[in-house]
Design an enzyme around this catalytic site. Structure first.
Site, PDB file in Angstrom:
ATOM      1  N   GLU A   1      -4.267   7.646  -5.030  1.00 45.33           N
ATOM      2  CA  GLU A   1      -4.748   6.725  -6.121  1.00 45.33           C
ATOM      3  C   GLU A   1      -5.915   7.489  -6.841  1.00 45.33           C
ATOM      4  O   GLU A   1      -6.843   7.498  -5.766  1.00 45.33           O
ATOM      5  CB  GLU A   1      -4.729   5.339  -5.989  1.00 45.33           C
ATOM      6  CG  GLU A   1      -3.498   4.768  -5.297  1.00 45.33           C
ATOM      7  CD  GLU A   1      -3.404   3.271  -5.097  1.00 45.33           C
ATOM      8  OE1 GLU A   1      -4.405   2.571  -5.197  1.00 45.33           O
ATOM      9  OE2 GLU A   1      -2.278   2.760  -4.403  1.00 45.33           O
TER      10      GLU A   1
ATOM     11  N   HIS B   1      -2.049   0.269  -9.682  1.00 45.06           N
ATOM     12  CA  HIS B   1      -2.610  -0.600  -8.554  1.00 45.06           C
ATOM     13  C   HIS B   1      -3.111  -1.874  -9.361  1.00 45.06           C
ATOM     14  O   HIS B   1      -4.558  -2.096  -9.080  1.00 45.06           O
ATOM     15  CB  HIS B   1      -3.544   0.030  -7.652  1.00 45.06           C
ATOM     16  CG  HIS B   1      -4.011  -0.551  -6.455  1.00 45.06           C
ATOM     17  ND1 HIS B   1      -4.172   0.278  -5.366  1.00 45.06           N
ATOM     18  CD2 HIS B   1      -3.923  -2.058  -6.284  1.00 45.06           C
ATOM     19  CE1 HIS B   1      -4.121  -0.960  -4.294  1.00 45.06           C
ATOM     20  NE2 HIS B   1      -4.269  -2.091  -4.709  1.00 45.06           N
TER      21      HIS B   1
ATOM     22  N   ARG C   1       0.785  -1.220   0.034  1.00 43.12           N
ATOM     23  CA  ARG C   1       0.079   0.021   0.117  1.00 43.12           C
ATOM     24  C   ARG C   1       0.962   1.347   0.019  1.00 43.12           C
ATOM     25  O   ARG C   1       1.833   1.269   0.673  1.00 43.12           O
ATOM     26  CB  ARG C   1      -0.994  -0.086   1.171  1.00 43.12           C
ATOM     27  CG  ARG C   1      -1.820  -1.100   1.340  1.00 43.12           C
ATOM     28  CD  ARG C   1      -3.187  -0.535   0.294  1.00 43.12           C
ATOM     29  NE  ARG C   1      -4.168  -1.511   0.317  1.00 43.12           N
ATOM     30  CZ  ARG C   1      -4.565  -2.515  -0.524  1.00 43.12           C
ATOM     31  NH1 ARG C   1      -3.510  -2.916  -1.367  1.00 43.12           N
ATOM     32  NH2 ARG C   1      -5.662  -2.997  -0.191  1.00 43.12           N
TER      33      ARG C   1
HETATM   34  P1  NAP Z   1      -0.790 -11.603   4.668  1.00 45.12           P
HETATM   35  O1  NAP Z   1      -0.631 -13.205   4.122  1.00 45.12           O
HETATM   36  O2  NAP Z   1      -1.496 -11.307   5.977  1.00 45.12           O
HETATM   37  O3  NAP Z   1       0.573 -11.225   5.017  1.00 45.12           O
HETATM   38  C1  NAP Z   1       1.082  -9.909   5.329  1.00 45.12           C
HETATM   39  C2  NAP Z   1       2.394 -10.111   6.280  1.00 45.12           C
HETATM   40  O4  NAP Z   1       2.775  -8.920   6.798  1.00 45.12           O
HETATM   41  C3  NAP Z   1       2.066 -11.098   7.581  1.00 45.12           C
HETATM   42  O5  NAP Z   1       3.108 -12.254   7.387  1.00 45.12           O
HETATM   43  C4  NAP Z   1       2.705 -10.233   8.672  1.00 45.12           C
HETATM   44  O6  NAP Z   1       3.631 -10.755   9.548  1.00 45.12           O
HETATM   45  C5  NAP Z   1       3.356  -9.145   8.035  1.00 45.12           C
HETATM   46  N1  NAP Z   1       3.427  -8.018   8.816  1.00 45.12           N
HETATM   47  C6  NAP Z   1       2.291  -7.223   9.200  1.00 45.12           C
HETATM   48  N2  NAP Z   1       2.601  -6.017   9.898  1.00 45.12           N
HETATM   49  C7  NAP Z   1       4.072  -6.105   9.939  1.00 45.12           C
HETATM   50  C8  NAP Z   1       4.935  -5.209  10.663  1.00 45.12           C
HETATM   51  N3  NAP Z   1       4.560  -4.221  11.050  1.00 45.12           N
HETATM   52  N4  NAP Z   1       6.060  -5.571  10.278  1.00 45.12           N
HETATM   53  C9  NAP Z   1       6.496  -6.810   9.854  1.00 45.12           C
HETATM   54  N5  NAP Z   1       5.806  -7.664   9.123  1.00 45.12           N
HETATM   55  C10 NAP Z   1       4.317  -7.224   9.167  1.00 45.12           C
HETATM   56  O7  NAP Z   1      -1.485 -10.888   3.530  1.00 45.12           O
HETATM   57  P2  NAP Z   1      -1.060 -11.038   2.043  1.00 45.12           P
HETATM   58  O8  NAP Z   1      -2.249 -11.594   1.390  1.00 45.12           O
HETATM   59  O9  NAP Z   1       0.214 -11.289   1.479  1.00 45.12           O
HETATM   60  O10 NAP Z   1      -1.603  -9.282   1.504  1.00 45.12           O
HETATM   61  C11 NAP Z   1      -0.497  -8.357   2.005  1.00 45.12           C
HETATM   62  C12 NAP Z   1      -0.888  -7.173   1.594  1.00 45.12           C
HETATM   63  O11 NAP Z   1      -0.529  -6.744   0.192  1.00 45.12           O
HETATM   64  C13 NAP Z   1      -2.349  -6.606   1.826  1.00 45.12           C
HETATM   65  O12 NAP Z   1      -2.645  -6.394   2.797  1.00 45.12           O
HETATM   66  C14 NAP Z   1      -2.481  -5.572   0.782  1.00 45.12           C
HETATM   67  O13 NAP Z   1      -2.649  -4.374   1.479  1.00 45.12           O
HETATM   68  C15 NAP Z   1      -1.403  -5.807  -0.381  1.00 45.12           C
HETATM   69  N6  NAP Z   1      -2.142  -6.062  -1.665  1.00 45.12           N
HETATM   70  C16 NAP Z   1      -1.774  -5.232  -2.564  1.00 45.12           C
HETATM   71  C17 NAP Z   1      -2.209  -5.723  -3.916  1.00 45.12           C
HETATM   72  C18 NAP Z   1      -2.077  -4.886  -5.090  1.00 45.12           C
HETATM   73  O14 NAP Z   1      -2.857  -4.910  -5.897  1.00 45.12           O
HETATM   74  N7  NAP Z   1      -0.951  -4.271  -5.206  1.00 45.12           N
HETATM   75  C19 NAP Z   1      -2.913  -6.845  -4.159  1.00 45.12           C
HETATM   76  C20 NAP Z   1      -3.151  -7.789  -2.985  1.00 45.12           C
HETATM   77  C21 NAP Z   1      -2.875  -7.337  -1.812  1.00 45.12           C
HETATM   78  P3  NAP Z   1       2.993 -12.108  10.501  1.00 45.12           P
HETATM   79  O15 NAP Z   1       2.690 -13.285   9.627  1.00 45.12           O
HETATM   80  O16 NAP Z   1       4.428 -12.393  11.354  1.00 45.12           O
HETATM   81  O17 NAP Z   1       1.916 -11.477  11.366  1.00 45.12           O
END
Ligand code: NAP
Length: 329
Positions: A267, A286, A238
């Site tokens: 955005e 995005h 993000r």
């Molecule tokens: P996820 O499986 O929940 O993974 C997020 C990871 O970030 C988790 O492993 C978490 O660690 C870690 N995390 C959270 N807060 C943190 C911090 N303060 N410091 C270090 N690590 C931290 O989520 P995901 O499905 O991979 O998606 C991740 C993000 O990608 C979404 O929230 C979204 O904003 C973004 N996204 C963007 C697009 C796009 O179109 N560009 C598409 C999809 C998603 P732990 O496991 O240790 O808790």
């Protein structure tokens, strides 16, 4: 009484039919325009469910919806929602994890390749008729294979990026996350680093963590100062996780080599953004999950979650477990 659902994102015909068979549906395609917002405000008092994406749904708006039971987001990120507020009112929030993981990781890798090999810049040169002689060092890129891939946020998408880097490109994987991930370390030979150590060491720094109160502005001037002139910075998480002005300075001063960015503080990215003046930036709109297959899978998942909630069942992808428990109490 029929359930009433507000859609603020258009669905494919089969999904629309499925939803309409079970609920009365109001479609508001343009909720960000004054007219669309007015129609949304008019519809909210009757809404049992909401389904859509990319719209900030704040308490002021949702206070207009006293019957609301579920908000089904067509996204995995839930930074557009006030989760405490929803949970306080016992409103279920669901998202669409997993179905978009691989596609978003593909986007991450597209940005890694595009920035390192200067694909957009050089392809534009060819298209503009500027390819008049063999290219030389001024147009060379840098290798991706074998370079250190640093992933910040080793969740579903982070892991899918690591998989590509490790198996496809022979990249040593470094990561920083809330918690250590022994299975990931074993599978990709990945090494855990503190945030600062990762920023100093990685050739590619890739953000794949959610936007939360804790991560907002996580990468600012101090963090860019830790990176090296060879570092390539990739953000598919993000925009607000990064201090955009500090990133612009780091790119202008060649404190880092380049940035591949799919997400931005604002955005759509304003056309006069300083980022667009920089030849070491690849900016995409995005589009992380934006393929036909994945967007349909996300919409299907969101409809499933919505219908489960309206039927009084626990949606598969529930974000706020406490809202569900409070409903069961
Ligand atoms: P996820 O499986 O929940 O993974 C997020 C990871 O970030 C988790 O492993 C978490 O660690 C870690 N995390 C959270 N807060 C943190 C911090 N303060 N410091 C270090 N690590 C931290 O989520 P995901 O499905 O991979 O998606 C991740 C993000 O990608 C979404 O929230 C979204 O904003 C973004 N996204 C963007 C697009 C796009 O179109 N560009 C598409 C999809 C998603 P732990 O496991 O240790 O808790």
């Amino acid at each position: 009484m029929n359930k009433h659902v507000i859609l603020y994102k258009k669905l494919s015909a089969p999904l629309m039919e499925r939803l309409q068979a079970q609920a009365e549906v109001t479609l508001i395609e343009d909720p960000k325009t004054p007219d669309g917002l007015a129609r949304l405000r008019d519809a909210l008092p009757h809404a049992d469910g909401l389904l859509g994406a990319s719209l900030k749904l704040d308490a002021q708006l949702l206070d207009l919806a006293p019957r609301l039971k579920v908000v089904s987001s067509v996204s995995v990120g839930v930074d557009n929602y006030d989760i405490d507020y929803l949970t306080g009112r016992g409103i279920l929030l669901s998202n669409t994890p997993d179905v978009l993981t691989e596609t978003t990781a593909d986007t991450g890798f597209a940005l890694i390749m595009a920035t390192a090999r200067r694909v957009v810049e050089l392809a534009s040169m060819v298209r503009d008729g500027q390819w008049t002689q063999n290219i030389g060092p001024a147009h060379f890129g840098t290798d991706v294979h074998g370079k250190k891939l640093g992933i910040i946020g080793m969740g579903r998408i982070g892991e899918a990026v690591a998989q590509r880097g490790h198996f496809g490109f022979g990249m040593p994987v470094l990561y920083h996350s809330h918690s250590r991930k022994p299975a990931v370390e074993a599978r990709f030979d990945a090494q855990y680093r503190s945030l600062d150590a990762l920023l100093q060491e990685a050739d590619f720094v890739c953000l794949t963590l959610p936007l939360t109160a804790e991560t907002e502005g996580l990468i600012g001037a101090e963090q860019f100062a830790l990176m090296r002139p060879e570092t390539i910075f990739i953000n598919i998480a993000r925009g607000k996780v990064v201090d955009e002005q500090a990133m612009i300075e780091a790119l202008k001063n060649r404190q880092i080599r380049a940035a591949g960015l799919d997400v931005f503080e604002r955005e759509p990215l304003p056309a006069d953004s300083a980022l667009l003046q920089l030849d070491n930036v690849v900016a995409t709109p995005h589009m992380g999950s934006a393929t036909h297959e994945t967007r349909e899978a996300m919409a299907r998942c969101a409809v499933d979650n919505l219908l489960s909630a309206l039927a009084g069942e626990r949606p598969k992808d529930l974000v706020n477990e406490k809202a569900w428990s409070s409903r069961q109490a």
